[in-house]
Design an enzyme around this catalytic site. Structure first.
Site, PDB file in Angstrom:
ATOM      1  N   ASP A 135       0.835  -1.201   0.000  1.00 31.03           N
ATOM      2  CA  ASP A 135       0.000   0.000   0.000  1.00 31.03           C
ATOM      3  C   ASP A 135       0.875   1.258   0.000  1.00 31.03           C
ATOM      4  O   ASP A 135       2.104   1.186   0.029  1.00 31.03           O
ATOM      5  CB  ASP A 135      -0.951  -0.035   1.196  1.00 31.03           C
ATOM      6  CG  ASP A 135      -2.242   0.741   0.942  1.00 31.03           C
ATOM      7  OD1 ASP A 135      -2.309   1.466  -0.073  1.00 31.03           O
ATOM      8  OD2 ASP A 135      -3.174   0.626   1.752  1.00 31.03           O
ATOM      9  N   HIS A 136       0.224   2.397  -0.004  1.00 32.94           N
ATOM     10  CA  HIS A 136       0.911   3.690  -0.132  1.00 32.94           C
ATOM     11  C   HIS A 136       1.960   3.905   0.962  1.00 32.94           C
ATOM     12  O   HIS A 136       1.823   3.449   2.099  1.00 32.94           O
ATOM     13  CB  HIS A 136      -0.111   4.825  -0.075  1.00 32.94           C
ATOM     14  CG  HIS A 136      -0.855   4.889   1.238  1.00 32.94           C
ATOM     15  ND1 HIS A 136      -0.374   5.557   2.335  1.00 32.94           N
ATOM     16  CD2 HIS A 136      -2.030   4.329   1.622  1.00 32.94           C
ATOM     17  CE1 HIS A 136      -1.217   5.436   3.338  1.00 32.94           C
ATOM     18  NE2 HIS A 136      -2.235   4.681   2.939  1.00 32.94           N
ATOM     19  N   ASP A 137       3.018   4.584   0.597  1.00 34.40           N
ATOM     20  CA  ASP A 137       4.053   5.045   1.535  1.00 34.40           C
ATOM     21  C   ASP A 137       4.811   3.926   2.239  1.00 34.40           C
ATOM     22  O   ASP A 137       5.392   4.146   3.308  1.00 34.40           O
ATOM     23  CB  ASP A 137       3.436   5.985   2.581  1.00 34.40           C
ATOM     24  CG  ASP A 137       2.812   7.206   1.948  1.00 34.40           C
ATOM     25  OD1 ASP A 137       3.567   8.033   1.405  1.00 34.40           O
ATOM     26  OD2 ASP A 137       1.569   7.333   1.977  1.00 34.40           O
TER      27      ASP A 137
ATOM     28  N   GLY B 139       2.200   2.785   4.855  1.00 36.49           N
ATOM     29  CA  GLY B 139       3.268   3.242   5.715  1.00 36.49           C
ATOM     30  C   GLY B 139       4.069   2.168   6.401  1.00 36.49           C
ATOM     31  O   GLY B 139       4.825   2.457   7.334  1.00 36.49           O
TER      32      GLY B 139
END
Length: 209
Positions: free
Chosen positions: A135-137, A155
């Site tokens: 997922d993102h980051d 994250g």
């Protein structure tokens, strides 16, 4: 993919996945396969003859990909390729979804059905296997293997030389330190220390050695 010839290091199961992906990307590419196992002598993989042993990488084509799941072996060979300034090729299956805002290091492999969300960083020699979700980051350290069906929440930070087992789920914001192992199917709800193996739901340190 604008190359004519490529050396693949490794002739095991993961190499089959990489070769299949390469042929989808570039059907006309010339592929040479090398392995150090004497058991592979005079064998073939997906119709390609396996050459034994692996020669020094300086004697290979300029473009090389390491198709070896073992993190330590992949790291040893990969660092040599990087030192030689060879093209340590990134290979991405055409069905993978990779954000244009993703940063990819050298020699990354992303398998069929994987998803890499924006502002994620995949460092050198990372493997993202079938249908894994990053997922993102997220940040994934060099030489780490993310097995099939893994889900990394937003994250998540995974260190170098880690193995995240098939179907594991890492909750958002968790840190997995260098050389850690997360067992298949585990759900990680808190940070994992360096070199530790965790298993289960919720994931806990594996004390059975």
């Amino acid at each position: 993919m604008n190359i004519n010839s490529l050396a693949i290091l490794g002739a095991g199961g993961h190499a089959k996945v990489v070769i299949d992906t390469l042929q989808l990307q570039c059907p006309s590419i010339s592929i040479s396969i090398y392995d150090d196992s004497l058991n592979k002598l005079e064998s073939k993989i997906l119709g390609f003859e396996v050459q034994v042993p692996i020669p020094h990488q300086s004697n290979m084509p300029d473009s090389i990909h390491i198709a070896i799941g073992d993190n330590l072996v992949r790291r040893r060979l990969g660092e040599n390729i990087l030192n030689l300034k060879k093209n340590y090729l990134v290979v991405i299956h055409p069905t993978a979804v990779v954000s244009k805002f993703t940063q990819l290091g050298k020699g990354v492999f992303i398998a069929a059905g994987a998803t890499i969300a924006p502002d994620s960083v995949l460092n050198n020699g990372v493997i993202i296997n079938h249908h894994a979700v990053v997922d993102h980051d997220c940040t994934i350290g060099s030489w780490t293997h993310i097995a099939p069906g893994v889900v990394l929440g937003g994250g998540v930070n995974v260190g170098d030389n880690c193995l995240i087992g098939a179907g594991a789920v890492i909750l958002p914001g968790i840190r997995i330190s260098d050389n850690a192992i997360v067992g298949a199917g585990a759900v990680v709800t808190r940070d994992v220390a360096k070199g530790v193996t965790v298993v289960g739901i919720p994931a806990q340190m594996n004390r059975m050695k």
